[in-house]
Every structure is written in structure tokens, then in C-alpha cells.
Enzyme design. Structure first.
Site, PDB file in Angstrom:
ATOM      1  N   THR A  43       0.831  -1.215   0.000  1.00 57.48           N
ATOM      2  CA  THR A  43       0.000   0.000   0.000  1.00 57.48           C
ATOM      3  C   THR A  43       0.863   1.261   0.000  1.00 57.48           C
ATOM      4  OG1 THR A  43      -1.869   1.098   1.058  1.00 57.48           O
ATOM      5  CG2 THR A  43      -0.267   0.084   2.552  1.00 57.48           C
ATOM      6  N   GLU A  73      -6.591  -2.598  -1.104  1.00 56.42           N
ATOM      7  CA  GLU A  73      -7.666  -3.248  -1.875  1.00 56.42           C
ATOM      8  C   GLU A  73      -7.481  -4.760  -1.995  1.00 56.42           C
ATOM      9  OE1 GLU A  73     -10.054  -1.498  -2.149  1.00 56.42           O
ATOM     10  OE2 GLU A  73      -9.707   0.459  -3.062  1.00 56.42           O
ATOM     11  N   HIS A  92      -5.878  -2.780 -11.069  1.00 53.86           N
ATOM     12  CA  HIS A  92      -6.824  -1.717 -10.688  1.00 53.86           C
ATOM     13  C   HIS A  92      -6.143  -0.377 -10.908  1.00 53.86           C
ATOM     14  CE1 HIS A  92      -9.240   1.051  -8.393  1.00 53.86           C
ATOM     15  NE2 HIS A  92      -8.301   1.203  -7.463  1.00 53.86           N
ATOM     16  N   HIS A  94      -7.058   4.240 -11.621  1.00 52.04           N
ATOM     17  CA  HIS A  94      -8.010   5.360 -11.616  1.00 52.04           C
ATOM     18  C   HIS A  94      -7.939   6.089 -12.952  1.00 52.04           C
ATOM     19  CE1 HIS A  94      -7.632   5.715  -6.892  1.00 52.04           C
ATOM     20  NE2 HIS A  94      -7.949   4.492  -7.291  1.00 52.04           N
ATOM     21  N   TYR A 113     -17.405  -2.900 -30.977  1.00 55.46           N
ATOM     22  CA  TYR A 113     -17.403  -4.363 -30.750  1.00 55.46           C
ATOM     23  C   TYR A 113     -16.344  -4.818 -29.757  1.00 55.46           C
ATOM     24  CZ  TYR A 113     -13.408  -4.720 -33.880  1.00 55.46           C
ATOM     25  OH  TYR A 113     -12.162  -4.586 -34.437  1.00 55.46           O
ATOM     26  N   HIS A 155     -14.661   5.939  -8.443  1.00 57.04           N
ATOM     27  CA  HIS A 155     -13.368   5.415  -8.029  1.00 57.04           C
ATOM     28  C   HIS A 155     -12.456   5.076  -9.215  1.00 57.04           C
ATOM     29  CE1 HIS A 155     -11.133   2.483  -5.074  1.00 57.04           C
ATOM     30  NE2 HIS A 155     -10.309   2.989  -5.975  1.00 57.04           N
ATOM     31  N   TYR A 209      -9.895 -16.061 -31.988  1.00 58.59           N
ATOM     32  CA  TYR A 209      -9.114 -14.962 -32.571  1.00 58.59           C
ATOM     33  C   TYR A 209      -7.678 -14.963 -32.026  1.00 58.59           C
ATOM     34  CZ  TYR A 209      -7.399 -10.291 -33.542  1.00 58.59           C
ATOM     35  OH  TYR A 209      -6.631  -9.233 -33.952  1.00 58.59           O
TER      36      TYR A 209
HETATM   37  C1  LIG Z   1      -6.892   5.625  -1.432  1.00 58.28           C
HETATM   38  C2  LIG Z   1      -6.353   4.575  -2.362  1.00 58.28           C
HETATM   39  O1  LIG Z   1      -5.588   5.229  -3.344  1.00 58.28           O
HETATM   40  C3  LIG Z   1      -7.444   3.767  -3.022  1.00 58.28           C
HETATM   41  O2  LIG Z   1      -8.023   4.495  -4.066  1.00 58.28           O
HETATM   42  C4  LIG Z   1      -6.977   2.447  -3.583  1.00 58.28           C
HETATM   43  O3  LIG Z   1      -8.069   1.926  -4.288  1.00 58.28           O
HETATM   44  C5  LIG Z   1      -5.842   2.591  -4.559  1.00 58.28           C
HETATM   45  O4  LIG Z   1      -6.066   2.741  -5.735  1.00 58.28           O
HETATM   46  C6  LIG Z   1      -4.446   2.475  -4.098  1.00 58.28           C
HETATM   47  O5  LIG Z   1      -4.341   1.972  -2.806  1.00 58.28           O
HETATM   48  P1  LIG Z   1      -3.111   1.107  -2.304  1.00 58.28           P
HETATM   49  O6  LIG Z   1      -1.880   1.952  -2.411  1.00 58.28           O
HETATM   50  O7  LIG Z   1      -3.462   0.761  -0.898  1.00 58.28           O
HETATM   51  O8  LIG Z   1      -3.005  -0.095  -3.210  1.00 58.28           O
HETATM   52 ZN   LIG Z   2      -8.239   2.803  -6.170  1.00 52.43          ZN
END
Ligand SMILES: C[C@H](O)[C@@H](O)[C@@H](O)C(=O)COP(=O)(O)O
Ligand SMILES: [Zn+2]
Length: 215
Positions: A43, A73, A92, A94, A113, A155, A209
């Protein structure tokens, strides 16, 4: 594959995600299925400072190794592996256009498509819940049941695939779809979409494909 090699691949995926313009700062996280659990980014550490020994192992019960703090996450990453036995990597981020559509709380419809790359005729939007919560991971479970990608309301985006390279490719593809959606939405609402029948044809074609015949 060996843990250090997978950890290096996770870091390279994070760096490539930033290079592609899909992420900002310490937002986002990446994991890969490993043994009876997963390896995941720690994190709050900027990707360019990540080292392989900082990548965290978490088992299927959600227990992480001592002395390391996994991504906030980790719950929705575990949920993705639980819900989709066919995937081995989760990304994941943003990304701006995906997040913009998520703020409108709309799924991305079948405007192109390539929507079929995520396994159906929409990219769904999971309802809002605070980051890192069990509630968010439960919404993710539902959204990924029939798809390999979903938006997270207010998010960002999650994409999962058989490996890291494909998961990142899918995340990028969904960002392009989100950009196309918002661009066309500014001109016409609702945006014209492809029929379920057309998407069904593409889903069928995608099953073979790019497969090469063994020589
Ligand atoms: C507050 C965090 O940024 C949250 O958005 C989380 O979803 C993220 O993208 C990154 O968090 P981590 O650094 O804990 O993986
Ligand atoms: Zn996030």
C-alpha cells in the site's frame, strides 16, 4: 513461476500502467495468483520506488505475511480470484475516462465491438463503497461474475485476465472504450450501440481470434 520473477512482472506492469497514462501517483494496485493466494503490491508506495521484496503474499483466507503492508484493496483482488477461477492477474487503476464514466454511474454500453473483450455487451459499474472495504469487494464479486472488467463508482476500474500482460491490455482497452463513450455522449445521448446479436457474433469469434496453429 518463481516468486521473484512474478514480483518483477508485477512491478513492470505497474510501471507500464503509468507509462500508458492509466494512473496517477500511488493510485492503483496489481496482483497475480500465487500458490494458495496471491502476490500483490504494497500500500501507498510509488511504483518507481517498488522493489521485488516489497511485494506481499496473501493467502486465500486473507492472511498476509508479517512485516509487509498489502494494498488496501487486497479484499477485492481476492474476490476477483474467487469469483473467476479462469483469471490469474488483476489490475486496478483510476484511469481518467473510466473514472469519469464511473462518476456518471453508467455502464459502458456496446458502442464498439471491442466491448466483447471483457466478456459481454457492457462494462458494468459496481456501486460505490469506501475503498478497501468488504462491502466494495462484495460489489466487485457481483460485477465480475460475467465480465473480466468493471468500473467502480466514483473510483476507477478493475480488469482481470489470464496473465498480467493481458490484464493490463484489457485495462487499456476499457479506457479507450470509456474515452469513445464520453466523446460520443457529448454529441448524442443515448449513444448508438451494437445489438446483442452483433456482440454475440464477436464473442464467438474472440474464442479463436489470434490463436496460432502449432507447426
Ligand atoms: C486511497 C487509495 O488510493 C485507493 O483508491 C486504492 O483503491 C488505490 O487505488 C491504491 O491503494 P493502495 O496503495 O493501498 O493499493
Ligand atoms: Zn483505487
Amino acid at each position: 513461476m518463481e516468486r521473484t520473477v512474478l514480483s518483477r512482472q508485477i512491478i513492470d506492469t505497474c510501471l507500464e500502467m503509468t507509462r500508458l497514462g492509466l494512473n496517477q501517483g500511488t493510485a492503483g494496485n496489481v496482483s497475480v495468483r500465487f500458490q494458495n493466494g496471491m502476490l500483490i503490491t504494497p500500500t501507498g508506495i510509488p511504483y518507481e520506488k517498488l522493489t521485488t521484496d516489497q511485494i506481499v503474499f496473501i493467502d486465500e483466507q486473507g492472511h498476509h505475511e508479517e512485516g509487509k503492508l498489502p494494498s488496501s484493496e487486497w479484499r477485492f483482488h481476492l474476490s476477483a480470484y474467487h469469483t473467476r477461477p479462469d483469471v490469474n492477474a488483476v489490475v486496478h487503476n483510476h484511469a481518467v475516462y473510466c473514472t469519469a464514466v464511473s462518476i456518471l454511474n453508467r455502464p459502458i454500453p456496446a458502442i464498439h465491438y471491442m466491448i466483447a473483450a471483457a466478456g459481454g455487451n457492457t462494462i458494468p459499474c459496481a456501486p460505490y463503497a469506501t475503498f478497501g472495504t468488504k462491502a466494495l469487494s462484495e460489489f466487485v464479486c457481483v460485477a465480475l461474475k460475467n465480465r473480466k472488467a468493471c468500473l467502480l463508482q466514483h473510483h476507477g476500474l478493475i480488469a482481470c485476465e489470464v496473465n498480467l500482460e493481458k490484464a493490463l491490455w484489457l485495462a487499456h482497452e476499457v479506457e479507450v472504450l470509456a474515452q469513445l463513450y464520453l466523446t460520443t455522449l457529448a454529441i448524442q445521448d443515448p449513444v448508438p450501440i451494437l445489438s446483442d446479436e452483433e456482440i454475440a457474433i464477436v464473442l464467438e469469434k474472440f474464442k479463436t481470434y489470434g490463436l496460432r496453429i502449432e507447426e
